[in-house]
Design a protein around this motif. Structure first.
Motif, PDB file in Angstrom:
ATOM      1  N   SER A 148       0.792  -1.109  -0.393  1.00  0.00           N
ATOM      2  CA  SER A 148       0.414  -0.052  -0.073  1.00  0.00           C
ATOM      3  C   SER A 148       1.143   1.355  -0.252  1.00  0.00           C
ATOM      4  O   SER A 148       1.944   0.914   0.231  1.00  0.00           O
ATOM      5  CB  SER A 148      -0.955  -0.050   1.008  1.00  0.00           C
ATOM      6  OG  SER A 148       0.161   0.183   2.271  1.00  0.00           O
ATOM      7  N   VAL A 149       0.485   2.610  -0.210  1.00  0.00           N
ATOM      8  CA  VAL A 149       1.385   3.412  -0.319  1.00  0.00           C
ATOM      9  C   VAL A 149       1.473   3.717   0.944  1.00  0.00           C
ATOM     10  O   VAL A 149       2.919   4.787   1.200  1.00  0.00           O
ATOM     11  CB  VAL A 149       0.294   4.845  -0.561  1.00  0.00           C
ATOM     12  CG1 VAL A 149      -0.179   5.112  -2.148  1.00  0.00           C
ATOM     13  CG2 VAL A 149      -0.888   4.652   0.208  1.00  0.00           C
TER      14      VAL A 149
ATOM     15  N   LEU B  61       5.388   3.812   1.543  1.00  0.00           N
ATOM     16  CA  LEU B  61       6.144   4.719   0.918  1.00  0.00           C
ATOM     17  C   LEU B  61       6.810   6.094   2.089  1.00  0.00           C
ATOM     18  O   LEU B  61       7.069   7.126   1.808  1.00  0.00           O
ATOM     19  CB  LEU B  61       5.879   5.709  -0.559  1.00  0.00           C
ATOM     20  CG  LEU B  61       5.398   4.584  -1.533  1.00  0.00           C
ATOM     21  CD1 LEU B  61       4.590   5.588  -2.787  1.00  0.00           C
ATOM     22  CD2 LEU B  61       6.514   3.979  -2.722  1.00  0.00           C
TER      23      LEU B  61
ATOM     24  N   ASP C 129      10.273   2.889  -3.106  1.00  0.00           N
ATOM     25  CA  ASP C 129       9.308   1.985  -3.319  1.00  0.00           C
ATOM     26  C   ASP C 129      10.066   0.701  -3.891  1.00  0.00           C
ATOM     27  O   ASP C 129       9.711  -0.689  -3.728  1.00  0.00           O
ATOM     28  CB  ASP C 129       8.484   2.100  -4.268  1.00  0.00           C
ATOM     29  CG  ASP C 129       7.119   1.161  -5.197  1.00  0.00           C
ATOM     30  OD1 ASP C 129       6.952   0.994  -3.814  1.00  0.00           O
ATOM     31  OD2 ASP C 129       7.535   0.900  -5.604  1.00  0.00           O
TER      32      ASP C 129
END
Ligand SMILES: Cc1ncc(COP(=O)(O)O)c(C=O)c1O
Length: 384
Positions: free
Chosen positions: A24-25, A28, A252
């Motif tokens: 998922s984000v 990051l 990432d």
């Protein structure tokens, strides 16, 4: 019968590929955004990508690895522009990306002593035809035909030329014989499901020697320059970059590398791809309307799994109508949120392409296959 069970992740495209399971984000959150890429903290992150990639790939200690601009294309063209012209060049072409490198070599670099060995979609050219005294240019895995070289035994161990390998859809999914490869490139957007933008460049000691000795008879843009004053810029192989990288993409890439380490490293990544290929192969075996585009089983790619439609009624249609059917089939599955981006590459024979790299879960491919059968029957009866 219309299936009811959908793949949990419908991303089966061949690049950018599915993010790793559980991504998922939030992955990051620690990205060094807003910081100079020349700061010690950012250089450490870039250096960490290099160190983790080196370890995961199992690179020989005397091989160098760097992050360069413009994804795999940038990395490969940087190498072609910097290295080719010192010797005759042999290029292997069997699908669209190899063709692109041939166009570079012939029409842009205008290499005088160039031999191209070409084969059509589904086949490999005769690997034995390449000469060890010449440089060699090829893509390990032809992403648009799903045909890969089965091994590197055909590349001479005692070659005089350099071997330049575009390995973007092969690396981390297939065992690469590093000592047979002098230049290897790839992008983060393939097997680890990372973001595009940056390319990885791996150099053997002999490639470095060529870089330091050979002055290419052409202008080199700053983006392609690895040397200064005839010496390799070693800082690029420690975490410096030629120009500004995306620290978000870097974060990432690190997330993908850590995931790969957690699940068991290179052997686990390869096993996941091979498992995915097996699932598809078993289905192809029992499914009359479909076959692999790759003719020879040992050349079947476990990443870009390319399929052609062999249903006699469809196969008898003009190519444009076959392409129309594939497009409609792919749109139907996209509309169902079952599969995204599975129509074959635009230049390839009409068919389907399923990504089987490590970020794709076998259970998702298993869930997809009955939908393919359903969508084929529905689309065929709607159009014919
Ligand atoms: C074999 C091969 N070479 C080159 C490329 C281009 O990669 P990029 O867009 O990351 O530069 C691709 C992309 O799919 C590829 O599969």
């Amino acid at each position: 019968m219309r299936p009811t069970h959908r793949p949990a992740n419908p991303c089966f495209g061949s690049g950018p590929t599915a993010k790793r399971p559980g991504w998922s984000v939030a992955a990051l959150e620690r990205a060094l955004v807003g910081r100079s890429h020349r700061s010690a903290a950012a250089r450490a992150r870039l250096g960490e990508v290099l160190a983790r990639s080196r370890a995961l790939l199992g690179l020989p200690d005397d091989y160098r690895i760097a992050i360069v601009p413009a994804s795999d294309t940038g990395a490969f063209e940087l190498a072609m522009w910097s290295l080719l012209g010192a010797r005759g060049v042999d290029i292997l072409v069997w699908e669209s990306f190899g063709k692109g490198w041939l166009i570079d070599a012939r029409d842009q670099l205008r290499l005088e002593d160039l031999r191209a060995f070409e084969a059509g979609y589904g086949e490999l050219p005769a690997l034995g035809a390449v000469a060890p005294e010449r440089d060699l240019v090829f893509a390990w895995n032809g992403t648009t035909s799903g045909v890969r070289v089965p091994d590197g035994d055909w590349i001479a161990a005692d070659r005089g030329g350099l071997s330049l390998c575009d390995a973007t859809s092969a690396v981390l999914a297939m065992a690469l014989p590093w000592t047979r490869l002098d230049v290897t490139t790839y992008s983060w957007q393939k097997v680890l499901g990372g973001e595009a933008q940056h390319g990885m460049l791996i150099l053997s000691p002999r490639a470095v020697e060529r870089l330091e000795r050979f002055r290419p008879p052409r202008p080199l843009p700053k983006l392609f320059r690895l040397t200064a004053g005839g010496r390799l810029n070693e800082d690029l192989f420690r975490g410096d970059t030629i120009n500004t990288p995306s620290m978000l993409a870097v974060e990432d890439a690190l997330d993908g590398l850590r995931w790969a380490e957690r699940i068991g490293g290179l052997p686990a990544l390869i096993a996941r791809s091979e498992d995915n290929l097996r699932v598809v192969a078993e289905w192809v075996e029992r499914t009359p309307w479909v076959d692999f585009l790759a003719r020879e089983p040992s050349t079947r790619s476990p990443t870009s799994i390319c399929l052609r439609i062999v249903d006699p009624a469809v196969a008898a249609l003009p190519r444009a109508d076959q392409a129309g059917l594939v497009k409609a089939l792919a749109e139907r599955l996209e509309g169902e949120a079952v599969a995204y981006d599975i129509a074959g590459y635009r230049d390839a024979p009409p068919g389907l392409r399923l990504w089987g790299g490590a970020t794709v879960e076998r259970a998702d491919l298993e869930a997809l296959l009955p939908w393919l059968d359903w969508a084929f029957e529905e689309t065929k009866s709607a159009l014919m």
